[in-house]
Design an enzyme around this catalytic site. Structure first.
Site, PDB file in Angstrom:
ATOM      1  N   SER A  73      97.653  46.281  -7.981  1.00 18.05           N
ATOM      2  CA  SER A  73      96.933  46.929  -6.968  1.00 18.05           C
ATOM      3  C   SER A  73      95.463  46.351  -6.709  1.00 18.05           C
ATOM      4  CB  SER A  73      96.843  48.423  -7.246  1.00 18.05           C
ATOM      5  OG  SER A  73      97.980  49.174  -6.931  1.00 18.05           O
ATOM      6  N   LYS A 211      88.176  48.338  -7.541  1.00 17.63           N
ATOM      7  CA  LYS A 211      89.386  48.591  -7.269  1.00 17.63           C
ATOM      8  C   LYS A 211      90.292  48.638  -8.865  1.00 17.63           C
ATOM      9  CE  LYS A 211      93.530  49.790  -5.403  1.00 17.63           C
ATOM     10  NZ  LYS A 211      93.920  50.418  -6.601  1.00 17.63           N
ATOM     11  N   THR A 212      91.033  49.329  -9.090  1.00 18.42           N
ATOM     12  CA  THR A 212      92.014  49.395 -10.243  1.00 18.42           C
ATOM     13  C   THR A 212      93.183  48.641  -9.934  1.00 18.42           C
ATOM     14  OG1 THR A 212      92.928  51.453  -9.835  1.00 18.42           O
ATOM     15  CG2 THR A 212      91.199  51.511 -11.289  1.00 18.42           C
TER      16      THR A 212
END
Length: 263
Positions: A73, A211-212
């Site tokens: 992601s 963001k992960t």
């Protein structure tokens, strides 16, 4: 005690041997403790800090930092850039209706706009966006952005999820620097919109974006810090096979940044 700690950190920096002079890489073995603190075997994680102002990397576990993994992601960052530039996403306020079908996570089972979809990392919505963009336009843009290995030969709605697309932590950090500095071949409006989607902390002293990403066996946290007019981009990945370990990614990233004195 604080000045002693800073002095020791400075000594570690100046005595570290760069991997190659041309790459301007500083090895930072002293960051190992941050992985151990969170129960990550040191060989199963890497940390990369990139400073575009002097083209310098500070790296823990260079071998892993250069290894390409599925972006999972974290690909939502270039995905959003491409979606907005092509018009596949009308705006970051576009609402994506829920079709009522069961999804992997209950938190995804609702209608939401792009802002929330990014926040909860809603894979089905970004799969819809990928299908709108289409294979031809997606490939053109991945090449234009020089993202990772640029291989989207996998399914159009899953090439970034354990499939053909791969990227290293060092490549992630360099890509984010180009985004943060406005040096990607996209409009300034798109850059501003995507940056807005990625804000995690906005403090008087700094702003943290990130963001992960997760697809077994890798977990990512990538982002950047804007502080005192400087940009520091960061990429962390660890071996991860269970969502219960998800908080470790950002925790390790922050611990390393704190140890380096930038957070």
């Amino acid at each position: 005690m604080r000045w002693i700690t800073l002095a020791l950190l400075f000594l570690a920096f100046v005595t570290a041997s760069p991997a190659t002079s041309s790459d301007n890489i500083i090895d930072a073995p002293f960051l190992k403790q941050n992985f151990e603190t969170y129960g990550v075997p040191p060989e199963e994680g890497t940390f990369v800090l990139y400073q575009p102002s002097n083209n310098q990397y500070t790296v823990y576990n260079l071998k892993r930092a250069r290894e390409r993994f599925t972006p999972a992601s974290t690909f939502k960052i270039p995905h959003s850039l491409i979606g907005l530039e092509t018009g596949a996403i009308s705006s970051i306020d576009e609402v994506f209706p829920y079709d009522g079908k069961p999804r992997e996570l209950p938190i995804w089972e609702k209608t939401m706009d792009l802002r929330e979809a990014m926040k909860v990392s809603c894979v089905p919505i970004f799969q819809t966006i990928a299908r709108r963009i289409g294979k031809k336009r997606m490939k053109e843009w991945i090449d234009r952005l020089h993202y990772g290995n640029e291989d989207i030969s996998g399914p159009i709605d899953g090439f970034w999820l354990g499939s053909s697309l791969r990227i290293s932590a060092m490549e992630q950090a360099k890509f984010l620097a180009r985004l943060a500095e406005g040096k990607l071949p996209v409009s300034s409006k798109t850059v501003a919109d995507v940056k807005e989607l990625l804000v995690l902390e906005k403090m008087p002293e700094y702003t943290l974006y990130g963001k992960t990403g997760y697809h077994p066996p890798v977990g990512w946290w990538v982002g950047w810090l804007e502080k005192d007019g400087q940009i520091y981009t960061v990429a962390v990945n660890i071996r991860m096979t269970d969502l219960k370990d998800a908080p470790k990614r950002l925790a390790i990233a922050k611990a390393c940044m704190q140890q380096l004195g930038i957070l």
